[in-house]
Design a protein around this motif. Structure first.
Motif, mmCIF file in Angstrom:
data_model
loop_
_atom_site.group_PDB
_atom_site.id
_atom_site.type_symbol
_atom_site.label_atom_id
_atom_site.label_comp_id
_atom_site.label_asym_id
_atom_site.label_seq_id
_atom_site.Cartn_x
_atom_site.Cartn_y
_atom_site.Cartn_z
ATOM 1 N N GLU A 185 0.848 -1.185 0.000
ATOM 2 C CA GLU A 185 0.000 0.000 0.000
ATOM 3 C C GLU A 185 0.897 1.253 0.000
ATOM 4 O OE1 GLU A 185 -2.250 3.095 0.130
ATOM 5 O OE2 GLU A 185 -3.051 1.101 -0.337
ATOM 6 N N PRO A 186 0.768 2.123 -1.004
ATOM 7 C CA PRO A 186 1.674 3.274 -1.106
ATOM 8 C C PRO A 186 1.721 4.155 0.135
ATOM 9 C CG PRO A 186 0.484 2.969 -3.162
ATOM 10 C CD PRO A 186 -0.120 2.011 -2.183
ATOM 11 N N SER A 187 0.594 4.375 0.791
ATOM 12 C CA SER A 187 0.616 5.251 1.968
ATOM 13 C C SER A 187 1.394 4.621 3.111
ATOM 14 C CB SER A 187 -0.814 5.582 2.414
ATOM 15 O OG SER A 187 -1.507 4.423 2.829
ATOM 16 N N PHE A 188 1.330 3.287 3.237
ATOM 17 C CA PHE A 188 2.119 2.619 4.274
ATOM 18 C C PHE A 188 3.603 2.671 3.907
ATOM 19 C CE2 PHE A 188 -1.679 -0.511 4.850
ATOM 20 C CZ PHE A 188 -2.470 0.526 5.328
ATOM 21 N N ALA A 189 3.894 2.463 2.637
ATOM 22 C CA ALA A 189 5.293 2.501 2.185
ATOM 23 C C ALA A 189 5.912 3.868 2.463
ATOM 24 C CB ALA A 189 5.373 2.162 0.698
ATOM 25 N N ARG A 190 5.145 4.923 2.250
ATOM 26 C CA ARG A 190 5.662 6.275 2.513
ATOM 27 C C ARG A 190 5.941 6.466 4.005
ATOM 28 N NH1 ARG A 190 1.795 7.634 -1.529
ATOM 29 N NH2 ARG A 190 0.230 8.134 0.057
ATOM 30 N N ALA A 191 5.057 5.945 4.852
ATOM 31 C CA ALA A 191 5.254 6.066 6.293
ATOM 32 C C ALA A 191 6.501 5.310 6.735
ATOM 33 C CB ALA A 191 4.022 5.543 7.035
ATOM 34 N N ILE A 192 6.719 4.122 6.166
ATOM 35 C CA ILE A 192 7.906 3.338 6.497
ATOM 36 C C ILE A 192 9.164 4.071 6.039
ATOM 37 C CG2 ILE A 192 9.146 1.205 5.957
ATOM 38 C CD1 ILE A 192 6.367 -0.165 5.836
ATOM 39 N N ALA A 193 9.133 4.594 4.810
ATOM 40 C CA ALA A 193 10.297 5.321 4.284
ATOM 41 C C ALA A 193 10.642 6.520 5.166
ATOM 42 C CB ALA A 193 10.021 5.772 2.851
ATOM 43 N N LYS A 194 9.630 7.230 5.625
ATOM 44 C CA LYS A 194 9.870 8.383 6.501
ATOM 45 C C LYS A 194 10.508 7.940 7.814
ATOM 46 C CE LYS A 194 7.522 12.292 8.699
ATOM 47 N NZ LYS A 194 6.219 12.994 8.883
ATOM 48 N N ALA A 195 10.007 6.823 8.364
ATOM 49 C CA ALA A 195 10.535 6.333 9.636
ATOM 50 C C ALA A 195 11.977 5.849 9.495
ATOM 51 C CB ALA A 195 9.651 5.207 10.163
ATOM 52 N N LEU A 196 12.351 5.339 8.322
ATOM 53 C CA LEU A 196 13.720 4.883 8.092
ATOM 54 C C LEU A 196 14.712 6.032 8.006
ATOM 55 C CD1 LEU A 196 13.096 2.057 5.472
ATOM 56 C CD2 LEU A 196 13.811 1.743 7.854
ATOM 57 N N GLY A 197 14.205 7.238 7.820
ATOM 58 C CA GLY A 197 15.068 8.404 7.766
ATOM 59 C C GLY A 197 16.037 8.357 6.599
ATOM 60 N N ASP A 198 17.285 8.728 6.861
ATOM 61 C CA ASP A 198 18.274 8.775 5.783
ATOM 62 C C ASP A 198 19.118 7.507 5.705
ATOM 63 O OD1 ASP A 198 19.777 9.041 8.059
ATOM 64 O OD2 ASP A 198 20.682 10.972 7.529
ATOM 65 N N ALA A 199 18.640 6.410 6.305
ATOM 66 C CA ALA A 199 19.381 5.146 6.277
ATOM 67 C C ALA A 199 19.624 4.702 4.839
ATOM 68 C CB ALA A 199 18.611 4.065 7.031
ATOM 69 N N ARG A 200 20.852 4.264 4.564
ATOM 70 C CA ARG A 200 21.181 3.755 3.232
ATOM 71 C C ARG A 200 21.172 2.234 3.192
ATOM 72 N NH1 ARG A 200 19.407 6.683 0.117
ATOM 73 N NH2 ARG A 200 20.456 5.426 -1.461
ATOM 74 N N THR A 201 21.559 1.591 4.281
ATOM 75 C CA THR A 201 21.551 0.123 4.332
ATOM 76 C C THR A 201 20.460 -0.307 5.303
ATOM 77 O OG1 THR A 201 23.230 0.097 6.088
ATOM 78 C CG2 THR A 201 24.009 -0.054 3.791
ATOM 79 N N VAL A 202 19.578 -1.188 4.840
ATOM 80 C CA VAL A 202 18.400 -1.573 5.619
ATOM 81 C C VAL A 202 18.292 -3.093 5.677
ATOM 82 C CG1 VAL A 202 15.880 -1.425 5.791
ATOM 83 C CG2 VAL A 202 17.194 0.537 4.927
ATOM 84 N N LEU A 203 18.060 -3.620 6.873
ATOM 85 C CA LEU A 203 17.766 -5.036 7.055
ATOM 86 C C LEU A 203 16.266 -5.203 7.127
ATOM 87 C CD1 LEU A 203 18.625 -7.976 7.721
ATOM 88 C CD2 LEU A 203 18.587 -7.303 10.146
ATOM 89 N N ASP A 204 15.711 -6.085 6.284
ATOM 90 C CA ASP A 204 14.274 -6.361 6.294
ATOM 91 C C ASP A 204 14.079 -7.793 6.771
ATOM 92 O OD1 ASP A 204 11.579 -6.534 5.966
ATOM 93 O OD2 ASP A 204 11.590 -6.348 3.786
ATOM 94 N N VAL A 205 13.616 -7.950 7.999
ATOM 95 C CA VAL A 205 13.439 -9.280 8.602
ATOM 96 C C VAL A 205 11.993 -9.731 8.432
ATOM 97 C CG1 VAL A 205 13.491 -10.589 10.757
ATOM 98 C CG2 VAL A 205 15.296 -8.948 10.238
ATOM 99 N N GLY A 206 11.825 -11.008 8.053
ATOM 100 C CA GLY A 206 10.489 -11.524 7.781
ATOM 101 C C GLY A 206 10.008 -11.062 6.433
ATOM 102 N N ALA A 207 10.936 -10.877 5.500
ATOM 103 C CA ALA A 207 10.601 -10.302 4.200
ATOM 104 C C ALA A 207 9.576 -11.122 3.452
ATOM 105 C CB ALA A 207 11.863 -10.155 3.351
#
Length: 243
Positions: free
Chosen positions: A28-50
């Motif tokens: 869902e795009p609105s959820f994706a935007r919220a997640i991206a905002k919460a990740l801040g300026d992180a360049r390397t991200v671990l996604d657990v339970g992908a």
């Protein structure tokens, strides 16, 4: 760029759930935007339970681990940030998993989950009480997650669910109840795999009767024109406190 590390997918029946996952469970795009905002300026991200979600950002270097975080094969402070979506309810040892996330992560930990105290407030509980009660029991309490991350500053944000939500968990259909009559939509939602077939059939029959009789619209019809719905969906963000 996404790298994948194999692991256990948890205790959900992923084969059954995954049959219609791509068709009914899109990010869902609105959820994706919220997640991206919460990740801040992180360049390397671990996604657990992908394997349980599809919200990996496309503009960062993502390491996707289809696992439950109990024993991550990474050195301390490997990643700028970590995330997990619709996954913590499947972790056998929540506290250990969250401790592992913090061990390998320098910055924010972002968790998309549901508040079990609000799951049964959704209208579906009137027609499928066993489904929603079982679903509520699966999710860890938000206070338990926060306690496991007590050394961090934890914020909790309720995410409004849009009318056109394309990530088909139960509340996504708050204004489109007929969608839940589709067997494929139910197979894509782990809530329905938590009860036996007879219970599921009885629940769907009750919903179908309520729709055909007009009962659902008399009780909940205003939702059909409501642009968003605030249900049990939440985004938790844990930021390390300054040393």
């Amino acid at each position: 760029m996404t790298r994948t590390t194999d692991g256990s997918a948890g205790d959900a029946d992923s084969a059954r759930i995954g049959q219609d996952h791509r068709k009914y469970r899109r990010p869902e795009p609105s959820f994706a935007r919220a997640i991206a905002k919460a990740l801040g300026d992180a360049r390397t991200v671990l996604d657990v339970g992908a394997g349980a979600g599809s919200y990996e950002p496309t503009d960062r270097e993502v390491t996707a681990v289809d696992a439950t975080a109990g024993d991550l094969p990474f050195a301390d402070d490997t990643f700028d940030a970590a995330m997990t979506t619709f996954s913590v309810d499947e972790w056998g040892d929540l506290e250990r998993g969250l401790a592992e996330l913090r061990r390998v992560t320098r910055g924010p930990i972002v968790i998309l989950t549901c508040d079990p105290d609000r799951v049964e407030d959704f209208w579906l509980a009137e027609y499928a009480p066993e489904v929603m009660a079982t679903e509520a029991r699966r999710y860890p309490a938000l206070a338990r997650i926060a306690a496991a991350l007590a050394d961090d500053a934890v914020t909790t944000t309720r995410l409004p669910i849009p009318f056109t939500c394309v990530d088909g968990f139960s509340e996504a259909y708050y204004a489109r109840p007929e969608r839940l009559l589709d067997p494929g939509a139910r197979r894509a939602d782990s809530a329905w795999s938590s009860v036996d077939e007879m219970t599921a059939r009885r629940s769907i029959a009750a919903l179908r009767t309520a729709l055909e009789s007009g009962e659902w619209d008399r009780a909940h019809g205003a939702l059909r024109t409501q642009p968003t719905f605030e249900g049990s969906l939440v985004l938790l963000t844990a930021q390390p406190r300054p040393a």
